[in-house]
Design an enzyme around this catalytic site. Structure first.
Site, mmCIF file in Angstrom:
data_model
loop_
_atom_site.group_PDB
_atom_site.id
_atom_site.type_symbol
_atom_site.label_atom_id
_atom_site.label_comp_id
_atom_site.label_asym_id
_atom_site.label_seq_id
_atom_site.Cartn_x
_atom_site.Cartn_y
_atom_site.Cartn_z
ATOM 1 N N GLU A 17 0.837 -1.209 0.000
ATOM 2 C CA GLU A 17 0.000 0.000 0.000
ATOM 3 C C GLU A 17 0.870 1.256 0.000
ATOM 4 O O GLU A 17 1.881 1.320 0.687
ATOM 5 C CB GLU A 17 -0.872 -0.005 1.262
ATOM 6 C CG GLU A 17 -1.864 1.142 1.302
ATOM 7 C CD GLU A 17 -3.014 0.833 2.221
ATOM 8 O OE1 GLU A 17 -3.729 -0.150 1.964
ATOM 9 O OE2 GLU A 17 -3.205 1.566 3.190
ATOM 10 N N THR A 48 -4.139 4.789 -1.183
ATOM 11 C CA THR A 48 -5.172 5.251 -0.247
ATOM 12 C C THR A 48 -5.790 6.573 -0.714
ATOM 13 O O THR A 48 -5.293 7.231 -1.640
ATOM 14 C CB THR A 48 -4.612 5.424 1.183
ATOM 15 O OG1 THR A 48 -3.659 6.476 1.148
ATOM 16 C CG2 THR A 48 -3.993 4.149 1.706
ATOM 17 N N HIS A 77 -8.382 3.491 -3.618
ATOM 18 C CA HIS A 77 -9.332 3.647 -2.507
ATOM 19 C C HIS A 77 -10.291 4.813 -2.791
ATOM 20 O O HIS A 77 -9.976 5.727 -3.560
ATOM 21 C CB HIS A 77 -8.584 3.934 -1.205
ATOM 22 C CG HIS A 77 -7.795 2.763 -0.687
ATOM 23 N ND1 HIS A 77 -7.492 2.596 0.644
ATOM 24 C CD2 HIS A 77 -7.254 1.695 -1.318
ATOM 25 C CE1 HIS A 77 -6.792 1.474 0.808
ATOM 26 N NE2 HIS A 77 -6.626 0.922 -0.376
ATOM 27 N N ARG A 107 -15.935 3.973 4.186
ATOM 28 C CA ARG A 107 -16.675 5.133 4.679
ATOM 29 C C ARG A 107 -15.733 6.291 4.956
ATOM 30 O O ARG A 107 -16.026 7.443 4.671
ATOM 31 C CB ARG A 107 -17.414 4.774 5.984
ATOM 32 C CG ARG A 107 -18.310 5.904 6.458
ATOM 33 C CD ARG A 107 -18.693 5.743 7.908
ATOM 34 N NE ARG A 107 -17.537 5.856 8.779
ATOM 35 C CZ ARG A 107 -17.568 5.695 10.086
ATOM 36 N NH1 ARG A 107 -18.703 5.395 10.685
ATOM 37 N NH2 ARG A 107 -16.471 5.820 10.812
ATOM 38 N N LYS A 164 -22.483 -5.703 4.454
ATOM 39 C CA LYS A 164 -21.611 -4.968 3.526
ATOM 40 C C LYS A 164 -21.123 -5.905 2.407
ATOM 41 O O LYS A 164 -21.132 -5.537 1.238
ATOM 42 C CB LYS A 164 -20.433 -4.410 4.346
ATOM 43 C CG LYS A 164 -19.552 -3.439 3.668
ATOM 44 C CD LYS A 164 -18.758 -2.598 4.678
ATOM 45 C CE LYS A 164 -17.427 -3.186 5.047
ATOM 46 N NZ LYS A 164 -16.541 -2.239 5.731
ATOM 47 N N GLN A 211 5.859 5.219 16.006
ATOM 48 C CA GLN A 211 4.734 4.698 15.212
ATOM 49 C C GLN A 211 3.749 3.901 16.079
ATOM 50 O O GLN A 211 2.595 3.770 15.721
ATOM 51 C CB GLN A 211 5.258 3.727 14.150
ATOM 52 C CG GLN A 211 5.525 4.296 12.796
ATOM 53 C CD GLN A 211 6.023 3.170 11.893
ATOM 54 O OE1 GLN A 211 7.095 2.637 12.104
ATOM 55 N NE2 GLN A 211 5.228 2.815 10.911
HETATM 56 P P1 FAD Z 1 -18.181 0.966 7.690
HETATM 57 O O1 FAD Z 1 -18.151 -0.359 7.051
HETATM 58 O O2 FAD Z 1 -19.281 1.891 7.336
HETATM 59 O O3 FAD Z 1 -18.152 0.730 9.263
HETATM 60 C C1 FAD Z 1 -17.970 1.823 10.160
HETATM 61 C C2 FAD Z 1 -18.684 1.535 11.478
HETATM 62 O O4 FAD Z 1 -20.081 1.564 11.250
HETATM 63 C C3 FAD Z 1 -18.378 0.162 12.080
HETATM 64 O O5 FAD Z 1 -18.341 0.308 13.476
HETATM 65 C C4 FAD Z 1 -19.554 -0.685 11.657
HETATM 66 O O6 FAD Z 1 -19.818 -1.757 12.555
HETATM 67 C C5 FAD Z 1 -20.675 0.343 11.680
HETATM 68 N N1 FAD Z 1 -21.752 0.032 10.737
HETATM 69 C C6 FAD Z 1 -21.633 -0.394 9.461
HETATM 70 N N2 FAD Z 1 -22.826 -0.539 8.902
HETATM 71 C C7 FAD Z 1 -23.741 -0.200 9.847
HETATM 72 C C8 FAD Z 1 -25.155 -0.142 9.885
HETATM 73 N N3 FAD Z 1 -25.885 -0.492 8.817
HETATM 74 N N4 FAD Z 1 -25.754 0.283 11.022
HETATM 75 C C9 FAD Z 1 -25.039 0.638 12.113
HETATM 76 N N5 FAD Z 1 -23.690 0.603 12.134
HETATM 77 C C10 FAD Z 1 -23.056 0.184 11.016
HETATM 78 N N6 FAD Z 1 -9.510 5.737 5.561
HETATM 79 C C11 FAD Z 1 -9.280 6.742 4.670
HETATM 80 O O7 FAD Z 1 -9.634 7.904 4.941
HETATM 81 N N7 FAD Z 1 -8.677 6.509 3.473
HETATM 82 C C12 FAD Z 1 -8.276 5.250 3.099
HETATM 83 O O8 FAD Z 1 -7.744 5.063 1.995
HETATM 84 C C13 FAD Z 1 -8.484 4.155 4.021
HETATM 85 N N8 FAD Z 1 -8.124 2.892 3.711
HETATM 86 C C14 FAD Z 1 -8.379 1.866 4.596
HETATM 87 C C15 FAD Z 1 -8.035 0.547 4.248
HETATM 88 C C16 FAD Z 1 -8.268 -0.498 5.129
HETATM 89 C C17 FAD Z 1 -7.888 -1.906 4.743
HETATM 90 C C18 FAD Z 1 -8.842 -0.235 6.403
HETATM 91 C C19 FAD Z 1 -9.081 -1.363 7.376
HETATM 92 C C20 FAD Z 1 -9.205 1.057 6.753
HETATM 93 C C21 FAD Z 1 -8.989 2.122 5.855
HETATM 94 N N9 FAD Z 1 -9.353 3.439 6.167
HETATM 95 C C22 FAD Z 1 -9.115 4.460 5.272
HETATM 96 C C23 FAD Z 1 -9.951 3.747 7.468
HETATM 97 C C24 FAD Z 1 -11.504 3.635 7.415
HETATM 98 O O9 FAD Z 1 -12.006 4.657 6.589
HETATM 99 C C25 FAD Z 1 -12.023 3.764 8.840
HETATM 100 O O10 FAD Z 1 -11.673 2.650 9.607
HETATM 101 C C26 FAD Z 1 -13.499 4.103 8.983
HETATM 102 O O11 FAD Z 1 -13.728 4.533 10.348
HETATM 103 C C27 FAD Z 1 -14.464 2.965 8.720
HETATM 104 O O12 FAD Z 1 -14.547 2.688 7.390
HETATM 105 P P2 FAD Z 1 -15.399 1.399 6.876
HETATM 106 O O13 FAD Z 1 -15.386 1.456 5.412
HETATM 107 O O14 FAD Z 1 -14.899 0.176 7.538
HETATM 108 O O15 FAD Z 1 -16.834 1.792 7.445
#
Ligand code: FAD
Length: 293
Positions: A17, A48, A77, A107, A164, A211
């Protein structure tokens, strides 16, 4: 070739990444680092997306450069928490125009000022929109072996994850973890919940003492005693900590592959030296059954 085809065609895959520069003036430097990482022949590289959608043009630009200039497949991303539907559609079309066929749908972290988009509450809304724009795009999503920081119960987090995936995810990549048992436990639970897509294990080589606190704050990952002792012993020497961190990550990867976890995603953080250290430690192991790009 889309990321899901790569995952399906290879027994073992390794991906790296990179993140785009915050300032346009640093673009050449980041592009150079990305090219050096591409020279290590990962199966693909991910780029990202800036928090809150900042610098999103650099994500597209860097991803396209990697794909076109090094012929390494890319995963671009995309986050939605601060975007409108029109903005998301525009980024998806940009990716399509650049020949990028795989998107990591996220998200994004909730902004500190609390200003979120009325169009997007969770990543699932983004996944549905990307599918509606182009059902042929390959879509990845994030998952959290220790539970997402906002979700109190892991069982609920896994339920949301299942929804999801059912909305159209082709694969998942995990948040970083430092204790493989946490990951094995998570895999057991998600498979039991009926989530069958490939899961890439996200490995973060920690090569600097400072870190540690940052990574824990961002990810909520637990730091095992073994890891803490390593940082206590070597953290004050940059070279020694780097070597120890690369070896720790390499050992995690060997254990994962030995236990049948074949897709490894390394948070290489624009550091070709760290990516090269990992490849050097694992060259024969990851080349076993792996088709290079
Ligand atoms: P979601 O899947 O929407 O989940 C977020 C929260 O909402 C979780 O607690 C989940 O349980 C809850 N939730 C989901 N659906 C529902 C529902 N229907 N009702 C109620 N609660 C629900 N961030 C960046 O800004 N840029 C990046 O490029 C980036 N890359 C990433 C890559 C990886 C592999 C990972 C693991 C994370 C990355 N992130 C990045 C961070 C990520 O954006 C955050 O962790 C963010 O807080 C959650 O994103 P998500 O897509 O998992 O959200």
């Amino acid at each position: 070739m889309s990321i899901i085809d790569i995952l399906n065609n290879n027994k073992v895959t390794i991906s790296f990444e990179v993140f785009p520069p915050k300032k346009e003036t640093n673009f050449d430097e980041v592009e150079k680092a990305a090219r050096q990482i591409a020279d290590l022949h990962p199966n693909f590289m991910s780029v990202t997306y800036g928090a809150g959608g900042t610098n999103n043009k650099n994500t597209a630009h860097l991803a396209a450069d990697i794909q076109n200039k090094t012929s390494t497949p890319v995963l671009a991303h995309l986050t939605c928490v601060s975007s409108t539907k029109e903005q998301v559609a525009s980024v998806v079309h940009t990716y399509e125009d650049l020949g990028i066929d795989s998107i990591m749908a996220l998200r994004g972290d909730l902004p500190k000022d609390g200003k979120v988009s009325p169009d997007y509450t969770h990543a699932i809304d983004l996944i549905r929109d990307i599918k509606a724009i182009n059902p042929n795009l390959c879509i990845g999503g994030a998952c959290y072996p220790e539970g997402h920081v906002e979700c109190e119960r892991q069982s609920e987090d896994i339920q949301h994850l299942k929804e999801k995936v059912d909305a159209g995810l082709d694969f998942l990549t995990t948040q970083m973890f430092f204790d493989n048992d946490t990951f094995y436990n998570f895999m057991f639970k998600i498979r039991e919940a009926g989530i069958t897509v490939p899961v890439l294990a996200g490995i973060m080589p920690i090569t600097k003492k400072r870190q540690v606190a940052r990574s824990v704050a961002l990810s909520g990952a637990t730091i095992p005693h073994k890891f803490r002792r390593m940082v206590d012993r070597f953290g004050d020497s940059e070279e020694t900590m780097k070597q120890a961190g690369i070896i720790y990550a390499s050992e995690q990867i060997i254990d994962l592959i030995s236990n049948g976890i074949n897709h490894i995603h390394v948070y290489s953080m624009n550091r070709p030296d760290i990516a090269a250290g990992i490849i050097q430690n694992l060259s024969s192991i990851i080349d076993y059954d792996r088709i290079k790009k």
